[in-house]
Design an enzyme around this catalytic site. Sequence first.
Site, mmCIF file in Angstrom:
data_model
loop_
_atom_site.group_PDB
_atom_site.id
_atom_site.type_symbol
_atom_site.label_atom_id
_atom_site.label_comp_id
_atom_site.label_asym_id
_atom_site.label_seq_id
_atom_site.Cartn_x
_atom_site.Cartn_y
_atom_site.Cartn_z
ATOM 1 N N LYS A 1 25.200 -16.647 -9.220
ATOM 2 C CA LYS A 1 25.933 -16.895 -10.459
ATOM 3 C C LYS A 1 27.203 -17.670 -10.144
ATOM 4 O O LYS A 1 27.969 -17.282 -9.250
ATOM 5 C CB LYS A 1 26.289 -15.569 -11.146
ATOM 6 C CG LYS A 1 26.518 -15.706 -12.651
ATOM 7 C CD LYS A 1 25.227 -16.026 -13.378
ATOM 8 C CE LYS A 1 25.343 -15.812 -14.883
ATOM 9 N NZ LYS A 1 24.086 -16.134 -15.573
ATOM 10 N N THR B 1 20.618 -13.263 -11.955
ATOM 11 C CA THR B 1 22.009 -13.733 -11.879
ATOM 12 C C THR B 1 22.873 -13.083 -12.958
ATOM 13 O O THR B 1 24.080 -12.923 -12.769
ATOM 14 C CB THR B 1 22.082 -15.263 -11.997
ATOM 15 O OG1 THR B 1 21.652 -15.685 -13.294
ATOM 16 C CG2 THR B 1 21.236 -15.930 -10.930
ATOM 17 N N ARG C 1 59.171 -44.674 2.859
ATOM 18 C CA ARG C 1 58.240 -44.778 1.735
ATOM 19 C C ARG C 1 58.193 -43.459 0.975
ATOM 20 O O ARG C 1 58.633 -42.413 1.468
ATOM 21 C CB ARG C 1 56.830 -45.129 2.225
ATOM 22 C CG ARG C 1 56.222 -44.054 3.123
ATOM 23 C CD ARG C 1 54.790 -44.371 3.496
ATOM 24 N NE ARG C 1 54.237 -43.318 4.358
ATOM 25 C CZ ARG C 1 52.957 -43.222 4.712
ATOM 26 N NH1 ARG C 1 52.082 -44.131 4.290
ATOM 27 N NH2 ARG C 1 52.538 -42.245 5.492
ATOM 28 N N VAL D 1 51.016 -39.009 8.051
ATOM 29 C CA VAL D 1 50.436 -37.802 7.470
ATOM 30 C C VAL D 1 49.692 -37.011 8.550
ATOM 31 O O VAL D 1 49.729 -35.779 8.586
ATOM 32 C CB VAL D 1 49.496 -38.167 6.304
ATOM 33 C CG1 VAL D 1 48.819 -36.918 5.748
ATOM 34 C CG2 VAL D 1 50.269 -38.882 5.200
ATOM 35 N N GLN D 2 49.038 -37.737 9.462
ATOM 36 C CA GLN D 2 48.261 -37.080 10.517
ATOM 37 C C GLN D 2 49.144 -36.153 11.354
ATOM 38 O O GLN D 2 48.795 -34.991 11.603
ATOM 39 C CB GLN D 2 47.608 -38.135 11.426
ATOM 40 C CG GLN D 2 46.450 -38.879 10.806
ATOM 41 C CD GLN D 2 46.850 -40.118 10.022
ATOM 42 O OE1 GLN D 2 47.986 -40.228 9.547
ATOM 43 N NE2 GLN D 2 45.921 -41.047 9.873
ATOM 44 N N ASN E 1 46.522 -39.328 0.377
ATOM 45 C CA ASN E 1 47.795 -40.042 0.321
ATOM 46 C C ASN E 1 47.875 -40.760 -1.026
ATOM 47 O O ASN E 1 47.226 -41.775 -1.249
ATOM 48 C CB ASN E 1 47.896 -41.045 1.467
ATOM 49 C CG ASN E 1 49.306 -41.550 1.670
ATOM 50 O OD1 ASN E 1 50.186 -41.296 0.846
ATOM 51 N ND2 ASN E 1 49.521 -42.273 2.749
ATOM 52 N N HIS F 1 49.367 -43.053 -3.503
ATOM 53 C CA HIS F 1 50.246 -44.199 -3.302
ATOM 54 C C HIS F 1 51.122 -44.496 -4.523
ATOM 55 O O HIS F 1 50.689 -44.371 -5.677
ATOM 56 C CB HIS F 1 49.422 -45.441 -2.960
ATOM 57 C CG HIS F 1 48.579 -45.274 -1.736
ATOM 58 N ND1 HIS F 1 49.107 -44.999 -0.505
ATOM 59 C CD2 HIS F 1 47.228 -45.326 -1.567
ATOM 60 C CE1 HIS F 1 48.128 -44.901 0.382
ATOM 61 N NE2 HIS F 1 46.983 -45.093 -0.243
#
Length: 301
Positions: A11, A58, A177, A228-229, A255, A257
């Site tokens: 379910k 279910t 940025r 970001v990594q 990311n 933008h």
Amino acid sequence: MPRLASARYGKDNVRVYKVHRDQRTGIQTVTEMTVTCLLEGEIETSYTQADNSVVVATDSMKNTIYIKAKEHPVNPPELFASILGQHFIDTYAHINTAHIKIVVHRWTRMVLDGQPHPHSFFRDGQETRNVEAVVDRKAGITVKSAIVGLTVLKSTGSAFHSFVRDEYTTLGETWDRILSTDVDCAWTWETFGSLKAVEQATPKFDAAWGKARAITMKTFAEEESPSVQNTMYKMCEQILDVVPETALVSYSLPNKHYFEIDLSWHKGLKNTGKDAEVYAPQSGPNGLIKCEVARTVLGKL
């Protein structure tokens, strides 16, 4: 000769709301969640021979979820998911594995005139607290906790440069940025040997969620991010450090933008580089960065 390679059923999208009323203080606490339950086991004949005698309806699963929510606490969701899964393998001898997923929707208590209101709440974002528990008759209980859809943004403090440049590259390097993302962060607990072990770990679940969320917010906000990594890897390291019962931490960060708009065509208006103030948010395409950081081979609690 065809064969049934795998099968599970159940379910989905069972919506549950529970209110806890403290009779002593008059304070009420609410939990709203969406539950998914999928079962595996000796059910092959229901597919291959139309044998419904092995099928737990279910609709019965839905009813079970409501009844167990009445009989047991639904918080923390890691415990409730484990209780549900254990019920199904204890009740039906031919069911070997139960997969339970719980999505807890965010309701935050109102603060009026500086005081928490006893029974009024508001939705302050689409972030959810997610749990997946796999209860297996032989392998024990695997629990994965997660923060999903936590939207964050900072207007400076992020850079991206010195990446591969070749004939396909048009992206310029930047030392400053906007960085925005929808955080999906998950941590997998070391395998629990029994429901009792999950019950004993109950105080740790809320604490881990709070620590993971705080680490995510603090690292995102305060770090001068080179990528970001690298930022997500540091988050994983910290969660593994402060929640030693976890074996694996993962992040998935799109990311989102925000592009500068060149307005120099209008009376020489400066709006790029250090003069940028007006940006165009982009719905797509976007970067998508993922990682998993493991402590050791999964063990048992």
